[in-house]
Design a protein around this motif. Sequence first.
Motif, PDB file in Angstrom:
ATOM      1  N   GLU A  22       0.826  -1.200   0.000  1.00 37.29           N
ATOM      2  CA  GLU A  22       0.000   0.000   0.000  1.00 37.29           C
ATOM      3  C   GLU A  22       0.863   1.255   0.000  1.00 37.29           C
ATOM      4  N   GLY A  23       2.086   1.107   0.513  1.00 34.04           N
ATOM      5  CA  GLY A  23       3.023   2.226   0.478  1.00 34.04           C
ATOM      6  C   GLY A  23       3.489   2.505  -0.945  1.00 34.04           C
ATOM      7  N   MET A  24       3.616   1.443  -1.727  1.00 36.27           N
ATOM      8  CA  MET A  24       4.076   1.588  -3.110  1.00 36.27           C
ATOM      9  C   MET A  24       2.951   2.028  -4.033  1.00 36.27           C
ATOM     10  N   LEU A  25       1.776   1.459  -3.812  1.00 35.88           N
ATOM     11  CA  LEU A  25       0.657   1.726  -4.697  1.00 35.88           C
ATOM     12  C   LEU A  25      -0.601   1.845  -3.847  1.00 35.88           C
ATOM     13  N   SER A  26      -1.169   3.036  -3.780  1.00 35.66           N
ATOM     14  CA  SER A  26      -2.321   3.235  -2.913  1.00 35.66           C
ATOM     15  C   SER A  26      -3.546   2.496  -3.439  1.00 35.66           C
ATOM     16  N   TYR A  27      -4.489   2.297  -2.564  1.00 40.08           N
ATOM     17  CA  TYR A  27      -5.747   1.647  -2.919  1.00 40.08           C
ATOM     18  C   TYR A  27      -6.427   2.393  -4.069  1.00 40.08           C
ATOM     19  N   GLU A  28      -6.396   3.723  -3.993  1.00 37.55           N
ATOM     20  CA  GLU A  28      -7.027   4.541  -5.047  1.00 37.55           C
ATOM     21  C   GLU A  28      -6.371   4.296  -6.393  1.00 37.55           C
ATOM     22  N   MET A  29      -5.036   4.313  -6.410  1.00 36.17           N
ATOM     23  CA  MET A  29      -4.311   4.105  -7.673  1.00 36.17           C
ATOM     24  C   MET A  29      -4.539   2.694  -8.201  1.00 36.17           C
ATOM     25  N   LEU A  30      -4.559   1.755  -7.286  1.00 41.22           N
ATOM     26  CA  LEU A  30      -4.802   0.365  -7.678  1.00 41.22           C
ATOM     27  C   LEU A  30      -6.186   0.268  -8.328  1.00 41.22           C
ATOM     28  N   GLY A  31      -7.146   0.929  -7.721  1.00 36.46           N
ATOM     29  CA  GLY A  31      -8.500   0.935  -8.264  1.00 36.46           C
ATOM     30  C   GLY A  31      -8.546   1.593  -9.631  1.00 36.46           C
ATOM     31  N   LYS A  32      -7.816   2.707  -9.775  1.00 34.82           N
ATOM     32  CA  LYS A  32      -7.795   3.407 -11.058  1.00 34.82           C
ATOM     33  C   LYS A  32      -7.164   2.555 -12.148  1.00 34.82           C
ATOM     34  N   SER A  33      -6.183   1.751 -11.762  1.00 34.49           N
ATOM     35  CA  SER A  33      -5.489   0.935 -12.763  1.00 34.49           C
ATOM     36  C   SER A  33      -6.434  -0.081 -13.403  1.00 34.49           C
ATOM     37  N   LEU A  34      -7.553  -0.337 -12.757  1.00 32.92           N
ATOM     38  CA  LEU A  34      -8.522  -1.283 -13.304  1.00 32.92           C
ATOM     39  C   LEU A  34      -9.059  -0.839 -14.654  1.00 32.92           C
ATOM     40  N   SER A  35      -9.118   0.473 -14.873  1.00 30.94           N
ATOM     41  CA  SER A  35      -9.712   0.943 -16.120  1.00 30.94           C
ATOM     42  C   SER A  35      -8.870   0.555 -17.331  1.00 30.94           C
ATOM     43  N   TYR A  36      -7.574   0.286 -17.119  1.00 30.16           N
ATOM     44  CA  TYR A  36      -6.803  -0.215 -18.266  1.00 30.16           C
ATOM     45  C   TYR A  36      -6.283  -1.623 -18.012  1.00 30.16           C
ATOM     46  N   ASN A  37      -7.044  -2.358 -17.216  1.00 27.37           N
ATOM     47  CA  ASN A  37      -6.705  -3.749 -16.941  1.00 27.37           C
ATOM     48  C   ASN A  37      -7.206  -4.614 -18.108  1.00 27.37           C
ATOM     49  N   PRO A  38      -6.300  -5.325 -18.779  1.00 29.05           N
ATOM     50  CA  PRO A  38      -6.724  -6.099 -19.949  1.00 29.05           C
ATOM     51  C   PRO A  38      -7.532  -7.342 -19.594  1.00 29.05           C
ATOM     52  N   TYR A  39      -7.458  -7.759 -18.326  1.00 24.40           N
ATOM     53  CA  TYR A  39      -8.089  -9.036 -17.981  1.00 24.40           C
ATOM     54  C   TYR A  39      -9.279  -8.863 -17.069  1.00 24.40           C
ATOM     55  N   LEU A  40     -10.444  -9.176 -17.577  1.00 26.15           N
ATOM     56  CA  LEU A  40     -11.601  -9.211 -16.714  1.00 26.15           C
ATOM     57  C   LEU A  40     -11.761 -10.647 -16.239  1.00 26.15           C
TER      58      LEU A  40
END
Length: 189
Positions: A22-40
């Motif tokens: 969580e220090g490296m990648l916040s929950y918010e950023m992790l959530g945002k990364s979903l929008s360009y996640n190739p795998y559903l």
Amino acid sequence: NHSRMQEIGILENLQKSLALKEGMLSYEMLGKSLSYNPYLPRVIPQTKDCVFVTPDEVLEKLLKENTHTDCVIVNFKGLYEIGAPSVFNLEVLGLLRRHASSLIVHQDLFISHYQLLESLVQGSDGVVLDEELLKEDLKGMVEFSWRLGLSVFVETHKQDYTHLKDLGVLGVLEKVPHSQNQKRIVFLD
């Protein structure tokens, strides 16, 4: 009691690992990364062909041999016995998703929404939640998993699965009778 001490150690390693991530990648950023996640997540049908593996076995065997299995259950729980796992250990799931056609079920010591989101981002199709670890948090974790589109399996010591069915759990992880530690998936209809 050795196992109690070991349990405390495992949970400490889990907390450490989570704090690092969580220090490296916040929950918010992790959530945002979903929008360009190739795998559903893909739907997991009631498949008979499930293989239980460790992350190491994925790297050593599955990816090398390109074995075809309907469904691979990757168990990360053992990693916490050694220390706080590397923040990159889940990349095994991404590799598997890119290079194999198997459905991927991620078994881990899930205690937070962050981990479920992370599992989804790495490409898993389902997760195995541990009822004993989560206790009354199980319901919220199951609901969040479903919201993400992840199929949910539960590891439980209870004999009755009614409460799990009501939560929408897809299946349970049961110990195979008369075996050392072998597990099998039983689908709840």
